[in-house]
Design a protein around this motif. Structure first.
Motif, mmCIF file in Angstrom:
data_model
loop_
_atom_site.group_PDB
_atom_site.id
_atom_site.type_symbol
_atom_site.label_atom_id
_atom_site.label_comp_id
_atom_site.label_asym_id
_atom_site.label_seq_id
_atom_site.Cartn_x
_atom_site.Cartn_y
_atom_site.Cartn_z
ATOM 1 N N GLU A 1 0.840 -1.205 0.000
ATOM 2 C CA GLU A 1 0.000 0.000 0.000
ATOM 3 C C GLU A 1 0.875 1.255 0.000
ATOM 4 O O GLU A 1 0.639 2.194 -0.760
ATOM 5 C CB GLU A 1 -0.921 -0.023 1.218
ATOM 6 C CG GLU A 1 -1.898 1.129 1.287
ATOM 7 C CD GLU A 1 -2.802 1.014 2.509
ATOM 8 O OE1 GLU A 1 -2.783 1.949 3.339
ATOM 9 O OE2 GLU A 1 -3.501 -0.004 2.632
ATOM 10 N N LYS A 2 1.903 1.272 0.841
ATOM 11 C CA LYS A 2 2.817 2.422 0.907
ATOM 12 C C LYS A 2 3.485 2.663 -0.444
ATOM 13 O O LYS A 2 3.527 3.787 -0.943
ATOM 14 C CB LYS A 2 3.870 2.182 1.982
ATOM 15 C CG LYS A 2 4.957 3.254 2.052
ATOM 16 C CD LYS A 2 6.055 2.891 3.034
ATOM 17 C CE LYS A 2 6.987 1.874 2.406
ATOM 18 N NZ LYS A 2 8.151 1.558 3.252
ATOM 19 N N LYS A 3 3.999 1.602 -1.037
ATOM 20 C CA LYS A 3 4.691 1.731 -2.321
ATOM 21 C C LYS A 3 3.735 2.182 -3.421
ATOM 22 O O LYS A 3 4.100 2.958 -4.292
ATOM 23 C CB LYS A 3 5.353 0.407 -2.707
ATOM 24 C CG LYS A 3 6.628 0.128 -1.930
ATOM 25 C CD LYS A 3 7.178 -1.246 -2.271
ATOM 26 C CE LYS A 3 8.502 -1.573 -1.664
ATOM 27 N NZ LYS A 3 8.776 -1.170 -0.324
ATOM 28 N N THR A 4 2.506 1.684 -3.370
ATOM 29 C CA THR A 4 1.515 2.065 -4.372
ATOM 30 C C THR A 4 1.211 3.557 -4.269
ATOM 31 O O THR A 4 1.192 4.271 -5.284
ATOM 32 C CB THR A 4 0.227 1.240 -4.202
ATOM 33 O OG1 THR A 4 0.557 -0.143 -4.337
ATOM 34 C CG2 THR A 4 -0.804 1.620 -5.247
ATOM 35 N N LEU A 5 0.986 4.043 -3.060
ATOM 36 C CA LEU A 5 0.700 5.469 -2.884
ATOM 37 C C LEU A 5 1.902 6.335 -3.265
ATOM 38 O O LEU A 5 1.764 7.354 -3.941
ATOM 39 C CB LEU A 5 0.307 5.754 -1.433
ATOM 40 C CG LEU A 5 -1.050 5.218 -0.997
ATOM 41 C CD1 LEU A 5 -1.227 5.365 0.513
ATOM 42 C CD2 LEU A 5 -2.169 5.921 -1.745
ATOM 43 N N ARG A 6 3.078 5.925 -2.874
ATOM 44 C CA ARG A 6 4.283 6.712 -3.083
ATOM 45 C C ARG A 6 4.782 6.638 -4.525
ATOM 46 O O ARG A 6 5.255 7.637 -5.073
ATOM 47 C CB ARG A 6 5.366 6.217 -2.130
ATOM 48 C CG ARG A 6 6.669 6.995 -2.206
ATOM 49 C CD ARG A 6 7.745 6.344 -1.380
ATOM 50 N NE ARG A 6 8.127 5.058 -1.972
ATOM 51 C CZ ARG A 6 8.780 4.089 -1.321
ATOM 52 N NH1 ARG A 6 9.108 4.238 -0.057
ATOM 53 N NH2 ARG A 6 9.082 2.967 -1.925
ATOM 54 N N ASP A 7 4.685 5.464 -5.131
ATOM 55 C CA ASP A 7 5.367 5.243 -6.406
ATOM 56 C C ASP A 7 4.449 4.931 -7.582
ATOM 57 O O ASP A 7 4.916 4.482 -8.626
ATOM 58 C CB ASP A 7 6.357 4.081 -6.252
ATOM 59 C CG ASP A 7 7.413 4.338 -5.210
ATOM 60 O OD1 ASP A 7 7.778 5.505 -4.997
ATOM 61 O OD2 ASP A 7 7.873 3.357 -4.592
ATOM 62 N N LYS A 8 3.140 5.163 -7.426
ATOM 63 C CA LYS A 8 2.212 4.747 -8.485
ATOM 64 C C LYS A 8 2.532 5.348 -9.844
ATOM 65 O O LYS A 8 2.289 4.711 -10.866
ATOM 66 C CB LYS A 8 0.769 5.036 -8.091
ATOM 67 C CG LYS A 8 0.453 6.499 -7.935
ATOM 68 C CD LYS A 8 -0.972 6.716 -7.518
ATOM 69 C CE LYS A 8 -1.118 8.202 -7.389
ATOM 70 N NZ LYS A 8 -2.299 8.699 -6.912
ATOM 71 N N ASP A 9 3.089 6.546 -9.900
ATOM 72 C CA ASP A 9 3.437 7.167 -11.179
ATOM 73 C C ASP A 9 4.936 7.166 -11.452
ATOM 74 O O ASP A 9 5.356 7.355 -12.590
ATOM 75 C CB ASP A 9 2.924 8.618 -11.217
ATOM 76 C CG ASP A 9 1.414 8.690 -11.108
ATOM 77 O OD1 ASP A 9 0.741 7.823 -11.697
ATOM 78 O OD2 ASP A 9 0.906 9.597 -10.424
ATOM 79 N N ARG A 10 5.712 6.980 -10.431
ATOM 80 C CA ARG A 10 7.169 7.111 -10.535
ATOM 81 C C ARG A 10 7.777 6.173 -11.574
ATOM 82 O O ARG A 10 8.533 6.597 -12.433
ATOM 83 C CB ARG A 10 7.787 6.872 -9.159
ATOM 84 C CG ARG A 10 9.278 6.952 -9.127
ATOM 85 C CD ARG A 10 9.764 6.854 -7.681
ATOM 86 N NE ARG A 10 11.119 6.354 -7.673
ATOM 87 C CZ ARG A 10 11.582 5.463 -6.835
ATOM 88 N NH1 ARG A 10 10.801 4.976 -5.904
ATOM 89 N NH2 ARG A 10 12.816 5.066 -6.897
ATOM 90 N N HIS A 11 7.467 4.895 -11.495
ATOM 91 C CA HIS A 11 8.088 3.932 -12.400
ATOM 92 C C HIS A 11 7.475 3.986 -13.799
ATOM 93 O O HIS A 11 8.181 3.822 -14.784
ATOM 94 C CB HIS A 11 8.001 2.522 -11.813
ATOM 95 C CG HIS A 11 8.702 2.417 -10.498
ATOM 96 N ND1 HIS A 11 10.039 2.675 -10.341
ATOM 97 C CD2 HIS A 11 8.231 2.101 -9.267
ATOM 98 C CE1 HIS A 11 10.383 2.517 -9.070
ATOM 99 N NE2 HIS A 11 9.294 2.180 -8.399
ATOM 100 N N VAL A 12 6.176 4.239 -13.873
ATOM 101 C CA VAL A 12 5.505 4.346 -15.164
ATOM 102 C C VAL A 12 6.092 5.494 -15.974
ATOM 103 O O VAL A 12 6.227 5.410 -17.199
ATOM 104 C CB VAL A 12 3.977 4.558 -14.969
ATOM 105 C CG1 VAL A 12 3.266 4.848 -16.264
ATOM 106 C CG2 VAL A 12 3.372 3.352 -14.283
ATOM 107 N N ASN A 13 6.482 6.565 -15.293
ATOM 108 C CA ASN A 13 7.027 7.747 -15.962
ATOM 109 C C ASN A 13 8.556 7.749 -16.027
ATOM 110 O O ASN A 13 9.144 8.739 -16.458
ATOM 111 C CB ASN A 13 6.532 9.017 -15.270
ATOM 112 C CG ASN A 13 5.034 9.158 -15.384
ATOM 113 O OD1 ASN A 13 4.440 8.803 -16.395
ATOM 114 N ND2 ASN A 13 4.391 9.628 -14.339
ATOM 115 N N ASN A 14 9.192 6.688 -15.634
ATOM 116 C CA ASN A 14 10.645 6.618 -15.650
ATOM 117 C C ASN A 14 11.128 6.220 -17.049
ATOM 118 O O ASN A 14 10.915 5.097 -17.492
ATOM 119 C CB ASN A 14 11.132 5.595 -14.613
ATOM 120 C CG ASN A 14 12.638 5.503 -14.525
ATOM 121 O OD1 ASN A 14 13.363 5.972 -15.375
ATOM 122 N ND2 ASN A 14 13.095 4.848 -13.476
#
Length: 116
Positions: free
Chosen positions: A97-110
């Motif tokens: 849950e923490k990773k989803t909230l924190r990183d939901k766009d981070r890797h998709v936009n990397n």
């Protein structure tokens, strides 16, 4: 087997066959040792290091040994969770849950992760 079942199975084994848990400090050292053994296999199987001639794991390029070492890592981690009162099922759920909230766009936009 669920994580909860694994924690219970390890605890049952320790109580039936293991006499008692090693101390938390000893188990942390054992965990580090097991991760190192797993890393050694990965370095030789996927990295640039080569197997020593007399290493029996070289026969199948460490395939069988890698699973065994991963299970050793999991075993000691389950021991540490049991003896420190950590419910790994709940902690993993919260971590996802923490990773989803924190990183939901981070890797998709990397850009580094975009497929070529």
């Amino acid at each position: 087997m669920t994580i909860e079942e694994a924690q219970k199975a390890v605890d049952k084994w320790i109580k039936e066959y293991g006499v008692r848990y090693f101390s938390e400090l000893t188990n942390m050292a054992v965990l580090t040792e097991e991760v190192g053994e797993m890393a050694k296999i990965i370095a030789r199987r996927y990295g640039e290091q080569s197997w020593k001639k007399d290493d029996p794991r070289a026969a199948d390029n460490g395939k069988k040994a890698l699973g065994d070492e991963m299970a050793d890592v999991l075993w000691v981690l389950l021991c540490l969770a049991n003896q420190t009162g950590v419910d790994l099922t709940e902690e993993l759920r919260k971590n996802i849950e923490k990773k989803t909230l924190r990183d939901k766009d981070r890797h998709v936009n990397n850009e580094k992760l975009k497929q070529e």
